[in-house]
Design an enzyme around this catalytic site. Structure first.
Site, PDB file in Angstrom:
ATOM      1  N   GLY A 121      -0.212  -4.294-105.865  1.00  0.00           N
ATOM      2  CA  GLY A 121      -1.383  -3.634-105.272  1.00  0.00           C
ATOM      3  C   GLY A 121      -1.421  -2.158-105.628  1.00  0.00           C
ATOM      4  N   GLY A 168      -3.974  -8.113-105.280  1.00  0.00           N
ATOM      5  CA  GLY A 168      -3.339  -7.261-106.291  1.00  0.00           C
ATOM      6  C   GLY A 168      -3.629  -7.733-107.704  1.00  0.00           C
ATOM      7  N   ASP A 179       4.527 -15.551-101.790  1.00  0.00           N
ATOM      8  CA  ASP A 179       3.786 -15.243-100.562  1.00  0.00           C
ATOM      9  C   ASP A 179       4.812 -14.938 -99.460  1.00  0.00           C
ATOM     10  OD1 ASP A 179       2.467 -15.347 -98.122  1.00  0.00           O
ATOM     11  OD2 ASP A 179       1.206 -17.050 -98.688  1.00  0.00           O
ATOM     12  N   SER A 234      -0.227  -6.648 -97.783  1.00  0.00           N
ATOM     13  CA  SER A 234      -1.303  -6.902 -96.816  1.00  0.00           C
ATOM     14  C   SER A 234      -2.620  -6.518 -97.457  1.00  0.00           C
ATOM     15  CB  SER A 234      -1.143  -6.049 -95.544  1.00  0.00           C
ATOM     16  OG  SER A 234      -2.316  -6.157 -94.746  1.00  0.00           O
ATOM     17  N   LYS A 249      -1.498 -13.295 -90.794  1.00  0.00           N
ATOM     18  CA  LYS A 249      -0.201 -13.913 -91.099  1.00  0.00           C
ATOM     19  C   LYS A 249       0.740 -12.959 -91.823  1.00  0.00           C
ATOM     20  CE  LYS A 249      -0.643 -18.837 -91.691  1.00  0.00           C
ATOM     21  NZ  LYS A 249      -0.925 -19.874 -92.709  1.00  0.00           N
ATOM     22  N   GLY A 259      13.865 -10.253 -90.977  1.00  0.00           N
ATOM     23  CA  GLY A 259      14.997 -11.190 -91.025  1.00  0.00           C
ATOM     24  C   GLY A 259      15.834 -10.960 -92.282  1.00  0.00           C
ATOM     25  N   LYS A 261      17.862  -7.807 -91.934  1.00  0.00           N
ATOM     26  CA  LYS A 261      19.006  -8.021 -91.036  1.00  0.00           C
ATOM     27  C   LYS A 261      20.134  -8.742 -91.780  1.00  0.00           C
ATOM     28  CE  LYS A 261      19.772 -10.377 -86.614  1.00  0.00           C
ATOM     29  NZ  LYS A 261      19.837 -11.808 -86.942  1.00  0.00           N
ATOM     30  N   TYR A 279      -6.943  -7.023 -88.754  1.00  0.00           N
ATOM     31  CA  TYR A 279      -6.086  -6.061 -89.470  1.00  0.00           C
ATOM     32  C   TYR A 279      -5.360  -5.165 -88.469  1.00  0.00           C
ATOM     33  CZ  TYR A 279      -4.985  -2.335 -92.888  1.00  0.00           C
ATOM     34  OH  TYR A 279      -4.373  -1.404 -93.695  1.00  0.00           O
ATOM     35  N   TYR A 302      13.178  -5.257 -83.452  1.00  0.00           N
ATOM     36  CA  TYR A 302      14.366  -5.484 -84.300  1.00  0.00           C
ATOM     37  C   TYR A 302      15.264  -4.242 -84.292  1.00  0.00           C
ATOM     38  CZ  TYR A 302      13.793 -10.073 -86.405  1.00  0.00           C
ATOM     39  OH  TYR A 302      13.753 -11.432 -86.611  1.00  0.00           O
TER      40      TYR A 302
END
Ligand code: NAD
Ligand code: UDP
Length: 325
Positions: A11, A37, A57, A76, A92, A103, A106, A146, A160
């Site tokens: 992008g 993009g 994705d 995004s 999403k 995740g 981490k 958005y 987190y």
């Protein structure tokens, strides 16, 4: 060598960030599903041994082999036209996509910086907007897909950070412009420049009294770079406080491009913020950052860039068929 994953790499912002981190000597993994993009934005990096591209994705499980030191989550849709065409995917990528990348961070012990936006302030009742302001967002309006995705992104990132001790950064990006934007992504800078190039009238939405403050891409990238390497974990505004109304801005583009066309008025989209200007006190104090490129200078660079493209390249900058994705 430090290794960084940049999502949204094909992008506008992501591709400029790839350039910067390559120039700084990082191993860069670019990831993108190409929904808004364009591979042409990063094809010059393909021959480099310290760049790799993953067509993926990020709302699906994200895997990167080996060590990872940093993650920049920039995937995004970012323009109103784009996120109104793909509202569920927008929700999403801000929610599931962010969850996957947190995740991964981490798992790898990586520092992650997520790309938030001035849209978290909605149609702001505080002016200029500072980071303490909670915002004025309509969750069920068309822009809500958005704005709320980005608010969730901030919320889960802080969770987190607090719950897992993850090393996180949040940048709130204000309207940024530069080369590689799509001419028809609906954002006002490429919209007006495209109209001037095609000899069309400039479409001002509403009466043009709404304001924005435009930041040149190199300044934005520098701010993000400094934030990533700072110790500050609360959100930081990065943008240029030099504010203009959209009507004045249209006149500025007419003067810059020398177009003989005039301004025409179209209906104001629902929930279009009436004013927007970043308070950048934090960025100045914490990052020693402030924008360097004056709007007149930045706009000339970008207009020269669009003018330098061949008709085929310009057409590619127009085309985007979401139905095939
Ligand atoms: P862009 O549309 O040019 O780039 C976004 C990239 O993300 C695209 O290449 C797209 O294909 C990719 N992408 C979208 N969904 C994806 C998914 N599920 N998986 C993988 N890749 C996906 O937009 P941009 O202006 O470069 O914006 C980049 C980021 O910066 C976004 O997160 C946006 O919200 C944020 N931001 C930008 C601005 C601005 O003025 N440009 C302002 C505020 C925030
Ligand atoms: N805008 C406009 N004409 C256009 C495109 C946009 O007047 O052809 C206006 C839009 O209504 C908004 C401002 O320009 O008030 C900035 O729009 P953009 O989509 O670039 O950013 P955002 O609204 O997300 O800040």
């Amino acid at each position: 060598m430090k290794k960084i994953l940049i999502t949204g790499a094909a992008g506008f912002l992501g591709s400029h960030l790839c350039d910067r981190f390559i120039a700084e000597g990082f191993d860069v993994v670019g990831m993108d599903n190409l929904i808004t993009g364009d591979l042409n934005n990063i094809s010059h990096l393909f021959p480099l041994s310290n760049f790799e591209f993953h067509h993926h994705d990020v709302t699906k499980f994200v895997h990167v082999s080996g060590k990872l030191d940093y993650i920049l989550h920039f995937a995004s849709p970012a323009s109103p036209i784009d996120y109104l065409k793909i509202p569920i995917k927008t929700l999403k990528v801000g929610s599931l996509g962010t969850l996957n990348l947190l995740g991964l961070a981490k798992e790898k012990g990586a520092r992650i910086l997520v790309a938030s936006t001035s849209e978290v302030y909605g149609d702001p009742l505080v002016h200029p907007q500072n980071e303490e302001y909670f915002g004025n967002v309509n969750p069920i309006g068309p822009r809500g897909v958005y704005d709320e995705a980005k608010r969730f992104m901030e919320s889960i990132t802080m969770a987190y950070h607090r719950h897992h001790g993850l090393d996180t950064r949040i940048v709130r990006i204000f309207n940024t412009y530069g080369s590689r934007m799509r001419l028809n992504d609906g954002r006002v800078v490429p919209a007006f420049m495209g109209q001037a190039l095609r000899g069309e009238d400039l479409t001002v939405f509403g009466d043009g009294s709404q304001s924005r403050s435009f930041c040149y891409i190199d300044d934005q990238v520098e701010g993000i770079y400094r934030l990533l390497f700072s110790d500050y974990t609360d959100p930081v505004n990065i943008g240029n406080p030099h504010e203009t109304t959209i009507k004045e801005f249209a006149e500025e583009i007419i003067a810059l491009t020398g177009t003989k066309q005039k301004v025409i008025y179209k209906p104001l989209p629902q929930d279009d913020p009436t004013q927007r200007q970043p308070d950048i006190t934090k960025a100045k104090e914490i990052l020693g950052w402030e924008p360097k490129v004056h709007r007149a200078e930045g706009l000339k660079i970008v207009y020269d860039y669009f003018k330098s493209l061949s008709p085929e390249e310009l057409q590619k900058k127009e085309h985007r068929d979401f139905s095939t994705k």
